[in-house]
Design a protein around this motif. Sequence first.
Motif, PDB file in Angstrom:
ATOM      1  N   GLN A   1      45.349  -2.332   0.766  1.00  0.00           N
ATOM      2  CA  GLN A   1      46.359  -2.099   1.794  1.00  0.00           C
ATOM      3  C   GLN A   1      46.500  -3.297   2.740  1.00  0.00           C
ATOM      4  O   GLN A   1      47.620  -3.683   3.105  1.00  0.00           O
ATOM      5  CB  GLN A   1      46.011  -0.849   2.615  1.00  0.00           C
ATOM      6  CG  GLN A   1      46.049   0.468   1.850  1.00  0.00           C
ATOM      7  CD  GLN A   1      44.839   0.667   0.936  1.00  0.00           C
ATOM      8  OE1 GLN A   1      43.756   0.142   1.195  1.00  0.00           O
ATOM      9  NE2 GLN A   1      45.044   1.405  -0.157  1.00  0.00           N
ATOM     10  N   LEU A   2      45.364  -3.888   3.107  1.00  0.00           N
ATOM     11  CA  LEU A   2      45.388  -4.885   4.181  1.00  0.00           C
ATOM     12  C   LEU A   2      45.678  -6.297   3.697  1.00  0.00           C
ATOM     13  O   LEU A   2      46.270  -7.096   4.445  1.00  0.00           O
ATOM     14  CB  LEU A   2      44.048  -4.863   4.926  1.00  0.00           C
ATOM     15  CG  LEU A   2      43.668  -3.536   5.583  1.00  0.00           C
ATOM     16  CD1 LEU A   2      42.337  -3.659   6.306  1.00  0.00           C
ATOM     17  CD2 LEU A   2      44.752  -3.073   6.547  1.00  0.00           C
ATOM     18  N   VAL A   3      45.261  -6.630   2.473  1.00  0.00           N
ATOM     19  CA  VAL A   3      45.404  -8.010   1.984  1.00  0.00           C
ATOM     20  C   VAL A   3      46.255  -8.089   0.719  1.00  0.00           C
ATOM     21  O   VAL A   3      47.167  -8.914   0.632  1.00  0.00           O
ATOM     22  CB  VAL A   3      44.012  -8.637   1.722  1.00  0.00           C
ATOM     23  CG1 VAL A   3      44.164 -10.066   1.195  1.00  0.00           C
ATOM     24  CG2 VAL A   3      43.180  -8.640   2.993  1.00  0.00           C
ATOM     25  N   TYR A   4      45.980  -7.237  -0.264  1.00  0.00           N
ATOM     26  CA  TYR A   4      46.621  -7.395  -1.563  1.00  0.00           C
ATOM     27  C   TYR A   4      48.098  -6.997  -1.551  1.00  0.00           C
ATOM     28  O   TYR A   4      48.913  -7.626  -2.248  1.00  0.00           O
ATOM     29  CB  TYR A   4      45.881  -6.594  -2.632  1.00  0.00           C
ATOM     30  CG  TYR A   4      44.414  -6.948  -2.756  1.00  0.00           C
ATOM     31  CD1 TYR A   4      43.923  -8.184  -2.327  1.00  0.00           C
ATOM     32  CD2 TYR A   4      43.498  -6.044  -3.298  1.00  0.00           C
ATOM     33  CE1 TYR A   4      42.574  -8.504  -2.440  1.00  0.00           C
ATOM     34  CE2 TYR A   4      42.144  -6.360  -3.428  1.00  0.00           C
ATOM     35  CZ  TYR A   4      41.696  -7.585  -2.980  1.00  0.00           C
ATOM     36  OH  TYR A   4      40.362  -7.898  -3.102  1.00  0.00           O
ATOM     37  N   SER A   5      48.465  -5.990  -0.789  1.00  0.00           N
ATOM     38  CA  SER A   5      49.883  -5.633  -0.706  1.00  0.00           C
ATOM     39  C   SER A   5      50.712  -6.756  -0.086  1.00  0.00           C
ATOM     40  O   SER A   5      51.759  -7.132  -0.638  1.00  0.00           O
ATOM     41  CB  SER A   5      50.066  -4.330   0.070  1.00  0.00           C
ATOM     42  OG  SER A   5      49.577  -3.229  -0.688  1.00  0.00           O
ATOM     43  N   PRO A   6      50.280  -7.350   1.050  1.00  0.00           N
ATOM     44  CA  PRO A   6      51.008  -8.518   1.568  1.00  0.00           C
ATOM     45  C   PRO A   6      50.997  -9.689   0.591  1.00  0.00           C
ATOM     46  O   PRO A   6      51.984 -10.425   0.486  1.00  0.00           O
ATOM     47  CB  PRO A   6      50.244  -8.863   2.858  1.00  0.00           C
ATOM     48  CG  PRO A   6      49.601  -7.582   3.274  1.00  0.00           C
ATOM     49  CD  PRO A   6      49.245  -6.883   2.005  1.00  0.00           C
ATOM     50  N   LEU A   7      49.901  -9.867  -0.132  1.00  0.00           N
ATOM     51  CA  LEU A   7      49.816 -10.949  -1.126  1.00  0.00           C
ATOM     52  C   LEU A   7      50.864 -10.748  -2.215  1.00  0.00           C
ATOM     53  O   LEU A   7      51.574 -11.700  -2.594  1.00  0.00           O
ATOM     54  CB  LEU A   7      48.403 -10.956  -1.704  1.00  0.00           C
ATOM     55  CG  LEU A   7      48.001 -11.987  -2.750  1.00  0.00           C
ATOM     56  CD1 LEU A   7      46.468 -12.184  -2.728  1.00  0.00           C
ATOM     57  CD2 LEU A   7      48.399 -11.552  -4.166  1.00  0.00           C
ATOM     58  N   MET A   8      50.997  -9.534  -2.736  1.00  0.00           N
ATOM     59  CA  MET A   8      51.986  -9.274  -3.782  1.00  0.00           C
ATOM     60  C   MET A   8      53.406  -9.406  -3.251  1.00  0.00           C
ATOM     61  O   MET A   8      54.303  -9.886  -3.974  1.00  0.00           O
ATOM     62  CB  MET A   8      51.746  -7.897  -4.395  1.00  0.00           C
ATOM     63  CG  MET A   8      50.490  -7.831  -5.262  1.00  0.00           C
ATOM     64  SD  MET A   8      50.310  -6.269  -6.153  1.00  0.00           S
ATOM     65  CE  MET A   8      49.954  -5.142  -4.796  1.00  0.00           C
ATOM     66  N   ALA A   9      53.636  -9.031  -2.015  1.00  0.00           N
ATOM     67  CA  ALA A   9      54.962  -9.220  -1.416  1.00  0.00           C
ATOM     68  C   ALA A   9      55.286 -10.709  -1.312  1.00  0.00           C
ATOM     69  O   ALA A   9      56.427 -11.138  -1.550  1.00  0.00           O
ATOM     70  CB  ALA A   9      55.002  -8.573  -0.037  1.00  0.00           C
ATOM     71  N   PHE A  10      54.281 -11.497  -0.984  1.00  0.00           N
ATOM     72  CA  PHE A  10      54.442 -12.956  -0.932  1.00  0.00           C
ATOM     73  C   PHE A  10      54.797 -13.501  -2.317  1.00  0.00           C
ATOM     74  O   PHE A  10      55.714 -14.329  -2.454  1.00  0.00           O
ATOM     75  CB  PHE A  10      53.157 -13.592  -0.406  1.00  0.00           C
ATOM     76  CG  PHE A  10      53.068 -15.078  -0.555  1.00  0.00           C
ATOM     77  CD1 PHE A  10      53.740 -15.909   0.323  1.00  0.00           C
ATOM     78  CD2 PHE A  10      52.286 -15.641  -1.561  1.00  0.00           C
ATOM     79  CE1 PHE A  10      53.652 -17.293   0.196  1.00  0.00           C
ATOM     80  CE2 PHE A  10      52.194 -17.009  -1.700  1.00  0.00           C
ATOM     81  CZ  PHE A  10      52.881 -17.835  -0.813  1.00  0.00           C
ATOM     82  N   PHE A  11      54.085 -13.060  -3.348  1.00  0.00           N
ATOM     83  CA  PHE A  11      54.408 -13.488  -4.702  1.00  0.00           C
ATOM     84  C   PHE A  11      55.839 -13.101  -5.067  1.00  0.00           C
ATOM     85  O   PHE A  11      56.569 -13.907  -5.670  1.00  0.00           O
ATOM     86  CB  PHE A  11      53.439 -12.871  -5.703  1.00  0.00           C
ATOM     87  CG  PHE A  11      52.067 -13.532  -5.750  1.00  0.00           C
ATOM     88  CD1 PHE A  11      51.846 -14.770  -5.166  1.00  0.00           C
ATOM     89  CD2 PHE A  11      51.026 -12.904  -6.411  1.00  0.00           C
ATOM     90  CE1 PHE A  11      50.597 -15.375  -5.225  1.00  0.00           C
ATOM     91  CE2 PHE A  11      49.766 -13.499  -6.476  1.00  0.00           C
ATOM     92  CZ  PHE A  11      49.557 -14.732  -5.876  1.00  0.00           C
ATOM     93  N   SER A  12      56.237 -11.895  -4.731  1.00  0.00           N
ATOM     94  CA  SER A  12      57.572 -11.421  -5.102  1.00  0.00           C
ATOM     95  C   SER A  12      58.671 -12.237  -4.433  1.00  0.00           C
ATOM     96  O   SER A  12      59.754 -12.424  -5.002  1.00  0.00           O
ATOM     97  CB  SER A  12      57.724  -9.949  -4.730  1.00  0.00           C
ATOM     98  OG  SER A  12      56.827  -9.141  -5.459  1.00  0.00           O
ATOM     99  N   SER A  13      58.376 -12.751  -3.259  1.00  0.00           N
ATOM    100  CA  SER A  13      59.373 -13.558  -2.535  1.00  0.00           C
ATOM    101  C   SER A  13      59.398 -14.997  -3.027  1.00  0.00           C
ATOM    102  O   SER A  13      60.260 -15.783  -2.610  1.00  0.00           O
ATOM    103  CB  SER A  13      59.086 -13.535  -1.036  1.00  0.00           C
ATOM    104  OG  SER A  13      57.861 -14.208  -0.734  1.00  0.00           O
ATOM    105  N   ASN A  14      58.464 -15.342  -3.922  1.00  0.00           N
ATOM    106  CA  ASN A  14      58.411 -16.709  -4.437  1.00  0.00           C
ATOM    107  C   ASN A  14      58.444 -16.726  -5.964  1.00  0.00           C
ATOM    108  O   ASN A  14      57.699 -17.465  -6.586  1.00  0.00           O
ATOM    109  CB  ASN A  14      57.144 -17.417  -3.930  1.00  0.00           C
ATOM    110  CG  ASN A  14      57.187 -17.688  -2.440  1.00  0.00           C
ATOM    111  OD1 ASN A  14      57.873 -18.589  -2.002  1.00  0.00           O
ATOM    112  ND2 ASN A  14      56.471 -16.876  -1.665  1.00  0.00           N
TER     113      ASN A  14
END
Length: 398
Positions: free
Chosen positions: A385-398
């Motif tokens: 919830q705290l790290v991996y979800s933001p990480l995947m959102a970052f990947f999706s935006s790039n």
Amino acid sequence: MAMKTVTSLTLLLLLFAVLAAGRGTKISRELESSNDEDGICQLIVKTKGYSCEEHKVTTKDGFILSMQRIPTGRSGTKGGPKPPVLLQHGLISDASTWLALSPDESLGFILADNGFDVWLGNVRGTNYSSGHTSLGPNDPEYWDWSWDELVAYDLPAMFDYVHTQTGQKLHYVGHSLGTLMAFGAFSRHEVLSMVRSAALLSPIAYMGQMPSPLARAAADIFTAEVIYWLGVKEFAPGGGPVSKLVADICSHIDCSNFENVITGPNCCMNSSTPSLSHQQPTATKNMIHLAQMIRKGTIAMYDYGSDGDNNKHYGQATPPDYNITSIPNDLPLFLSYGGKDLLSDVKDVQTLIGVLSDHDPNKLVVQYRDDYAHLDFVYAVNAKQLVYSPLMAFFSSN
């Protein structure tokens, strides 16, 4: 003097036995005794209901590296081409770092379930990357490397292999030493033509302000250099005399919480008892290189200790720096660090962020978790919830 050397050596062993490493689970013990046909895929991935492939890649200097691929999630639905992501473990660990918890908590499985083509790397010298085209682990020359060679050979070989297999650029995730490998490669413009973006957890580039008193003491007393000069080229915390030293120190210190003393008070890992007795081997030269970074506060190539030897290897009296400012400003970077981390220290990470001050602000995401220490980023039960979800959102935006 002899007692001081033994004590400091033990501290160094304990320090790096937990630096970005697994927690000595039953899985890792099984991995040590298994072969390539009965390895990480068979013991960890397939038992969780995922498809998995074992791959081999040979570096330009002859090391044969093991890689695992998780091409689909638990549903098994293939669909169209999926974005590949390479996960790189830290020091004295292997790819099981990313698979140690349940499928709902381990980043390797989470990425597969969210539509990524997951590749797991194992660096040279670890149990599943112990092969070489002409050398064996009993040859001293086999261990003549530091993280410079991981930057120059291992990471490019893995990137090139995945890029060739998938025909796509890669996302990258590194933890601890895996981030140092990336910074080194990116600064020398290695693999840049094959990378989409990079997520760097507990980023290591500068180590000069590391607050851990045990880490500083071990580095300052030159203990890794001492055992290297004595002819011990392989640094194997999990066996032989090293294991006896660890057992001895643990008879005087409560090692059940020792990882927190070294890595910081990890807030959110489960309560299973940690073990420092089983880890992956590395080169003693690699340990010396990291100790040099702690003492000097710089990110540079291995220092051979004299103007003459450095001139022989580099053509100059001092080791060349890894110039972080040469990393392209438009390379998407996700940095996540913790306020309780004693290895990827807040001050050192802030130094890194300062060096990256000219980076395109639309391409740099910095996440700060005040309660996280070094191991929380790969073993915390709430990291999804705290790290991996933001990480995947970052990947999706790039």
